[in-house]
Design a protein around this motif. Structure first.
Motif, PDB file in Angstrom:
ATOM      1  N   CYS A 189     107.887  86.782   0.324  1.00 15.40           N
ATOM      2  CA  CYS A 189     107.866  86.835  -1.144  1.00 15.40           C
ATOM      3  C   CYS A 189     109.258  86.554  -1.701  1.00 15.40           C
ATOM      4  CB  CYS A 189     107.387  88.221  -1.590  1.00 15.40           C
ATOM      5  SG  CYS A 189     107.475  88.468  -3.379  1.00 15.40           S
ATOM      6  N   ILE A 190     109.342  85.613  -2.632  1.00 17.41           N
ATOM      7  CA  ILE A 190     110.642  85.259  -3.228  1.00 17.41           C
ATOM      8  C   ILE A 190     110.849  85.938  -4.585  1.00 17.41           C
ATOM      9  CG2 ILE A 190     110.882  83.042  -2.014  1.00 17.41           C
ATOM     10  CD1 ILE A 190     109.760  81.665  -4.535  1.00 17.41           C
ATOM     11  N   ARG A 191     109.941  86.840  -4.927  1.00 21.53           N
ATOM     12  CA  ARG A 191     110.037  87.627  -6.177  1.00 21.53           C
ATOM     13  C   ARG A 191     110.180  86.724  -7.410  1.00 21.53           C
ATOM     14  NH1 ARG A 191     111.933  92.685  -4.756  1.00 21.53           N
ATOM     15  NH2 ARG A 191     111.830  93.325  -6.946  1.00 21.53           N
ATOM     16  N   CYS A 192     109.372  85.698  -7.424  1.00 21.46           N
ATOM     17  CA  CYS A 192     109.394  84.792  -8.580  1.00 21.46           C
ATOM     18  C   CYS A 192     108.595  85.373  -9.739  1.00 21.46           C
ATOM     19  CB  CYS A 192     108.815  83.433  -8.177  1.00 21.46           C
ATOM     20  SG  CYS A 192     107.058  83.498  -7.754  1.00 21.46           S
ATOM     21  N   TYR A 193     107.732  86.348  -9.458  1.00 25.57           N
ATOM     22  CA  TYR A 193     106.879  87.029 -10.444  1.00 25.57           C
ATOM     23  C   TYR A 193     105.813  86.129 -11.069  1.00 25.57           C
ATOM     24  CZ  TYR A 193     110.357  90.765 -10.105  1.00 25.57           C
ATOM     25  OH  TYR A 193     111.200  91.740  -9.634  1.00 25.57           O
ATOM     26  N   ALA A 194     105.535  85.002 -10.418  1.00 24.07           N
ATOM     27  CA  ALA A 194     104.453  84.147 -10.925  1.00 24.07           C
ATOM     28  C   ALA A 194     103.136  84.913 -10.910  1.00 24.07           C
ATOM     29  CB  ALA A 194     104.333  82.882 -10.087  1.00 24.07           C
ATOM     30  N   CYS A 195     102.944  85.757  -9.887  1.00 25.50           N
ATOM     31  CA  CYS A 195     101.691  86.525  -9.790  1.00 25.50           C
ATOM     32  C   CYS A 195     101.554  87.463 -10.982  1.00 25.50           C
ATOM     33  CB  CYS A 195     101.621  87.294  -8.469  1.00 25.50           C
ATOM     34  SG  CYS A 195     103.088  88.250  -8.081  1.00 25.50           S
ATOM     35  N   HIS A 230     105.295  95.161  -4.365  1.00 29.82           N
ATOM     36  CA  HIS A 230     103.857  94.975  -4.157  1.00 29.82           C
ATOM     37  C   HIS A 230     103.086  96.308  -4.193  1.00 29.82           C
ATOM     38  CE1 HIS A 230     103.809  90.669  -3.718  1.00 29.82           C
ATOM     39  NE2 HIS A 230     104.971  90.786  -3.102  1.00 29.82           N
ATOM     40  N   CYS A 251     100.763  81.762  -6.385  1.00 25.43           N
ATOM     41  CA  CYS A 251     101.878  82.148  -5.505  1.00 25.43           C
ATOM     42  C   CYS A 251     102.400  80.926  -4.756  1.00 25.43           C
ATOM     43  CB  CYS A 251     101.426  83.216  -4.509  1.00 25.43           C
ATOM     44  SG  CYS A 251     102.747  83.651  -3.354  1.00 25.43           S
ATOM     45  N   PRO A 252     103.693  80.633  -4.903  1.00 23.17           N
ATOM     46  CA  PRO A 252     104.222  79.416  -4.277  1.00 23.17           C
ATOM     47  C   PRO A 252     104.378  79.515  -2.764  1.00 23.17           C
ATOM     48  CG  PRO A 252     105.992  80.592  -5.378  1.00 23.17           C
ATOM     49  CD  PRO A 252     104.721  81.332  -5.698  1.00 23.17           C
ATOM     50  N   VAL A 253     104.285  80.740  -2.223  1.00 24.71           N
ATOM     51  CA  VAL A 253     104.456  80.873  -0.776  1.00 24.71           C
ATOM     52  C   VAL A 253     103.191  81.422  -0.094  1.00 24.71           C
ATOM     53  CG1 VAL A 253     106.974  81.041  -0.827  1.00 24.71           C
ATOM     54  CG2 VAL A 253     105.616  83.105  -1.114  1.00 24.71           C
ATOM     55  N   ILE A 255     101.097  83.946  -0.418  1.00 29.13           N
ATOM     56  CA  ILE A 255     100.871  85.334  -0.003  1.00 29.13           C
ATOM     57  C   ILE A 255      99.429  85.713  -0.368  1.00 29.13           C
ATOM     58  CG2 ILE A 255     101.560  87.734  -0.436  1.00 29.13           C
ATOM     59  CD1 ILE A 255     104.412  86.731  -0.604  1.00 29.13           C
TER      60      ILE A 255
HETATM   61  S1  SF4 Z   1     103.946  84.842  -6.808  1.00 28.29           S
HETATM   62 FE1  SF4 Z   1     104.182  85.131  -4.597  1.00 28.29          FE
HETATM   63  S2  SF4 Z   1     106.359  84.832  -4.194  1.00 28.29           S
HETATM   64 FE2  SF4 Z   1     106.147  85.132  -6.399  1.00 28.29          FE
HETATM   65  S3  SF4 Z   1     106.477  87.356  -6.684  1.00 28.29           S
HETATM   66 FE3  SF4 Z   1     104.264  87.037  -6.478  1.00 28.29          FE
HETATM   67  S4  SF4 Z   1     103.847  87.338  -4.293  1.00 28.29           S
HETATM   68 FE4  SF4 Z   1     106.063  87.016  -4.503  1.00 28.29          FE
END
Ligand code: SF4
Ligand code: SF4
Ligand code: SF4
Length: 301
Positions: A189-195, A230, A251-253, A255
């Motif tokens: 998780c890169i903590r981008c907060y897209a979620c 999380h 989520c860009p990665v 998860i």
């Molecule tokens: S969208 Fe994915 S990478 Fe970004 S904060 Fe949420 S779980 Fe982490």
């Protein structure tokens, strides 16, 4: 879906023309081949841009949050998941029912635009593009659960035999195996907060993760800070997640956030259910963890 598009345009034009709404929220075709994106028509001339196609995948209820402080009346197209998101907003006191005119559209299931782009790019192994997006495979309610007007025939919900199978598999792991499983996925998780941004249930005006004084949660992408993010987010979603799958989709990665949401849904069902969030709107009704009864299970205390 051309018929549905035409019908949506007709309704939007009617509502804007007679002043029943000041804006109408739907989707428009984006500049890229597989891109369809949220669109707001404010004038009758705009309605020609509205479309409903196989990539109308966004949960439009999330867009309503931008207008929660206004007083405009808003027309909105709602698939099953959008309508459950609208109920989330109504139950959370974020929107008033009388400000909305909901045009329900039974949903045949959407495709994943990112998968389509990957398939086309030539940089990734080609996956089947004809299938449904991941969030639609396990959709328990493709039909709008709240609406003022309905377009089209109702869809039959897909059978949900294996709905919680992956959750069950993880529950069957040993504690160490489970820790390693989550350590592995959360370390990405890169903590981008897209979620968070895509989530209709993440509607607090001040988010604990943005606060600086005090700073409740560290901002590093260390495994402990990521776990904290999380876990806190999951606890805020318990009984409130409407299973729209948008968090995982953006989520860009990659998860697998729906695994966590499904664990919450399964447990809320077991301890407080049967209960599915956002399936029905009764004024004043609250999700299970937002209300208290003396006979609530408490033997874990
Ligand atoms: S969208 Fe994915 S990478 Fe970004 S904060 Fe949420 S779980 Fe982490
Ligand atoms: S989750 Fe259900 S209602 Fe939402 S886009 Fe997918 S199939 Fe349609
Ligand atoms: S947590 Fe994910 S699936 Fe649940 S409401 Fe939010 S975006 Fe939708």
């Amino acid at each position: 879906m051309t018929d549905i598009t035409l019908k949506i345009r007709e309704i939007a034009a009617r509502l804007l023309e007679n002043g029943q709404v000041q804006m109408f929220l739907g989707w428009e075709k984006g500049p890229e081949e597989h891109q369809t994106r949220p669109f707001i028509a404010r004038r009758v001339e705009d309605v020609e841009k509205l479309v409903f196609n196989e990539y109308s995948i966004h949960n439009l209820a999330n867009t309503l949050l931008k207008y929660r402080d206004g007083n405009e009346k808003i027309g909105i197209v709602a698939k099953g998941c959008d309508s459950r998101g609208i109920i989330r907003l109504l139950q959370d006191g974020q929107f008033q029912r009388e400000r909305l005119y909901i045009v329900g559209v039974p949903c045949p299931g959407m495709k994943d635009p990112l998968q389509a782009v990957k398939n086309k790019s030539g940089f990734f192994p080609v996956a089947a593009d004809s299938g449904l997006a991941a969030k639609c495979v396990n959709c328990i309610e493709p039909n709008p659960v709240i609406y003022d007007e309905l377009i089209g025939e109702k869809e039959t919900p897909r059978v949900q035999e294996g709905r919680f199978q992956q959750v069950q598999d993880i529950e069957n792991m040993s504690v160490d195996e489970r820790y390693r499983f989550f350590e592995d996925i959360f370390s990405r998780c890169i903590r981008c907060y897209a979620c968070r941004q895509a989530c209709v249930a993440c509607n607090c005006r001040t988010c604990i993760f943005d606060e600086m004084k005090p700073q409740w949660v560290g901002r590093e992408t260390s495994i402990s800070d990521n776990f904290m993010y999380h876990l806190v987010r999951a606890s805020h979603m318990a009984g409130r997640c409407v299973e729209c799958g948008e968090c995982e989709r953006v989520c860009p990665v990659n998860i697998p956030l729906m695994l966590i949401n499904q664990k919450l849904i399964k447990d809320v069902n077991t301890f407080f259910g049967p209960y599915e969030a956002g399936m029905a709107y009764t004024e004043g009704a609250k999700p299970p963890l937002s209300s208290y009864q003396e006979n609530d299970p408490d033997n874990f205390l």
